[in-house]
Design a protein around this motif. Sequence first.
Motif, mmCIF file in Angstrom:
data_model
loop_
_atom_site.group_PDB
_atom_site.id
_atom_site.type_symbol
_atom_site.label_atom_id
_atom_site.label_comp_id
_atom_site.label_asym_id
_atom_site.label_seq_id
_atom_site.Cartn_x
_atom_site.Cartn_y
_atom_site.Cartn_z
ATOM 1 N N VAL A 141 0.838 -1.204 0.000
ATOM 2 C CA VAL A 141 0.000 0.000 0.000
ATOM 3 C C VAL A 141 0.872 1.252 0.000
ATOM 4 C CG1 VAL A 141 -1.616 1.356 1.393
ATOM 5 C CG2 VAL A 141 -2.039 -1.080 1.031
ATOM 6 N N ARG A 142 1.955 1.225 0.762
ATOM 7 C CA ARG A 142 2.860 2.376 0.788
ATOM 8 C C ARG A 142 3.430 2.672 -0.599
ATOM 9 N NH1 ARG A 142 4.736 -0.089 5.564
ATOM 10 N NH2 ARG A 142 6.663 -0.796 4.559
ATOM 11 N N TRP A 143 3.525 1.641 -1.422
ATOM 12 C CA TRP A 143 4.057 1.821 -2.769
ATOM 13 C C TRP A 143 2.953 1.999 -3.810
ATOM 14 C CZ3 TRP A 143 8.812 3.255 -3.632
ATOM 15 C CH2 TRP A 143 9.796 2.971 -2.676
ATOM 16 N N GLY A 144 1.742 2.310 -3.361
ATOM 17 C CA GLY A 144 0.713 2.759 -4.289
ATOM 18 C C GLY A 144 -0.348 1.754 -4.689
ATOM 19 N N HIS A 145 -0.310 0.541 -4.183
ATOM 20 C CA HIS A 145 -1.334 -0.438 -4.524
ATOM 21 C C HIS A 145 -2.587 -0.198 -3.683
ATOM 22 C CE1 HIS A 145 1.321 -2.916 -7.013
ATOM 23 N NE2 HIS A 145 2.251 -2.702 -6.103
ATOM 24 N N GLY A 146 -3.755 -0.436 -4.298
ATOM 25 C CA GLY A 146 -4.997 -0.367 -3.562
ATOM 26 C C GLY A 146 -5.093 -1.501 -2.546
ATOM 27 N N GLU A 147 -5.999 -1.368 -1.587
ATOM 28 C CA GLU A 147 -6.096 -2.342 -0.495
ATOM 29 C C GLU A 147 -6.325 -3.765 -0.998
ATOM 30 O OE1 GLU A 147 -5.707 -2.156 2.706
ATOM 31 O OE2 GLU A 147 -5.452 0.005 2.987
ATOM 32 N N GLN A 148 -7.280 -3.943 -1.898
ATOM 33 C CA GLN A 148 -7.582 -5.294 -2.370
ATOM 34 C C GLN A 148 -6.429 -5.880 -3.175
ATOM 35 O OE1 GLN A 148 -11.255 -5.718 -4.541
ATOM 36 N NE2 GLN A 148 -11.059 -7.931 -4.733
ATOM 37 N N GLU A 149 -5.881 -5.063 -4.064
ATOM 38 C CA GLU A 149 -4.747 -5.548 -4.861
ATOM 39 C C GLU A 149 -3.559 -5.868 -3.962
ATOM 40 O OE1 GLU A 149 -1.573 -3.912 -8.155
ATOM 41 O OE2 GLU A 149 -3.634 -3.118 -8.206
ATOM 42 N N ALA A 150 -3.301 -5.018 -2.982
ATOM 43 C CA ALA A 150 -2.191 -5.259 -2.057
ATOM 44 C C ALA A 150 -2.401 -6.561 -1.294
ATOM 45 C CB ALA A 150 -2.049 -4.089 -1.085
ATOM 46 N N ASP A 151 -3.642 -6.838 -0.913
ATOM 47 C CA ASP A 151 -3.938 -8.064 -0.181
ATOM 48 C C ASP A 151 -3.653 -9.302 -1.034
ATOM 49 O OD1 ASP A 151 -5.304 -9.521 2.143
ATOM 50 O OD2 ASP A 151 -6.544 -10.143 0.440
ATOM 51 N N VAL A 152 -4.096 -9.267 -2.299
ATOM 52 C CA VAL A 152 -3.878 -10.422 -3.178
ATOM 53 C C VAL A 152 -2.391 -10.602 -3.481
ATOM 54 C CG1 VAL A 152 -4.344 -11.384 -5.457
ATOM 55 C CG2 VAL A 152 -6.196 -10.302 -4.165
ATOM 56 N N ARG A 153 -1.709 -9.509 -3.736
ATOM 57 C CA ARG A 153 -0.275 -9.616 -3.994
ATOM 58 C C ARG A 153 0.453 -10.148 -2.758
ATOM 59 N NH1 ARG A 153 1.789 -7.163 -8.623
ATOM 60 N NH2 ARG A 153 0.288 -5.885 -9.776
ATOM 61 N N ALA A 154 0.082 -9.657 -1.579
ATOM 62 C CA ALA A 154 0.717 -10.116 -0.340
ATOM 63 C C ALA A 154 0.508 -11.617 -0.157
ATOM 64 C CB ALA A 154 0.151 -9.344 0.854
ATOM 65 N N ARG A 155 -0.694 -12.084 -0.427
ATOM 66 C CA ARG A 155 -0.971 -13.519 -0.289
ATOM 67 C C ARG A 155 -0.175 -14.328 -1.311
ATOM 68 N NH1 ARG A 155 -5.130 -14.588 3.100
ATOM 69 N NH2 ARG A 155 -6.219 -12.728 3.846
ATOM 70 N N THR A 156 -0.053 -13.809 -2.512
ATOM 71 C CA THR A 156 0.749 -14.506 -3.539
ATOM 72 C C THR A 156 2.197 -14.652 -3.084
ATOM 73 O OG1 THR A 156 -0.664 -13.598 -5.291
ATOM 74 C CG2 THR A 156 1.506 -14.430 -5.942
ATOM 75 N N ILE A 157 2.751 -13.570 -2.564
ATOM 76 C CA ILE A 157 4.140 -13.594 -2.085
ATOM 77 C C ILE A 157 4.285 -14.558 -0.911
ATOM 78 C CG2 ILE A 157 5.961 -12.205 -0.998
ATOM 79 C CD1 ILE A 157 4.468 -9.743 -2.383
ATOM 80 N N TYR A 158 3.435 -14.371 0.081
ATOM 81 C CA TYR A 158 3.595 -15.104 1.338
ATOM 82 C C TYR A 158 3.292 -16.587 1.182
ATOM 83 C CZ TYR A 158 3.239 -16.308 6.252
ATOM 84 O OH TYR A 158 3.426 -16.911 7.485
ATOM 85 N N LEU A 159 2.205 -16.913 0.520
ATOM 86 C CA LEU A 159 1.846 -18.323 0.380
ATOM 87 C C LEU A 159 2.847 -19.071 -0.496
ATOM 88 C CD1 LEU A 159 -2.042 -18.036 0.065
ATOM 89 C CD2 LEU A 159 -0.689 -18.632 2.083
#
Length: 216
Positions: A141-159
């Motif tokens: 989010v700090r780098w400009g992603h919206g909340e939903q997109e940031a959540d999906v990207r975070a899950r992709t990275i983490y999982l």
Amino acid sequence: METHIAPETGWRGSREGWLEAGYQALIDSGIDAVKILPLARQLNLSRTSFYWFFEDREALLTALIDGWEARTTRPFVAATREYADSQAEAMLNVLACFLSGVFDARLEFAVRSWALQDGKVAARIEAADETRLGALRDMLVRWGHGEQEADVRARTIYLTQIGYISMRAREELETRLARIPTYVEIYTGQRPEPRELARFNARFMSQPGARPGSAP
């Protein structure tokens, strides 16, 4: 052959020594191996020496799970907050946490295995997962992603990362480093600059023979 046990008087070891022995037993053989008498034999100490440092086995297990937090979640969250000139470099900081072994992948695997038979540990795992995902979301989010997109990207990275750990994936360092630019681009939508990759690679290539903890 009978293993010698130290007498009841004399050297009792240290809290750190008992913890390290418990840690090694946990990552080598699983939670069922973390028992007072076998650890005492390994340390060549009396069984009663244990009670100078811990009330009971449960207290040792609590200390081990607290140590897991310190060796995994804390450095992971710290990596998401490291200074970076770009979003790609911010992601490189996160991947470096795993590749450098700062995030203890062997302990993570052991604790996740332990959680399969202990509800309290499973709850700690669940809380840690949320903390780590939240840190990744906040970074994106700090780098400009919206909340939903940031959540999906975070899950992709983490999982993906947890999948590597759970599968005990092993890759040569050169293979891992070659894949990093594409991982970063998939995770963030931004390809790292050559200078950013050079700084990232220098962290590892300057240590010949080093073996990182787990793949990205």
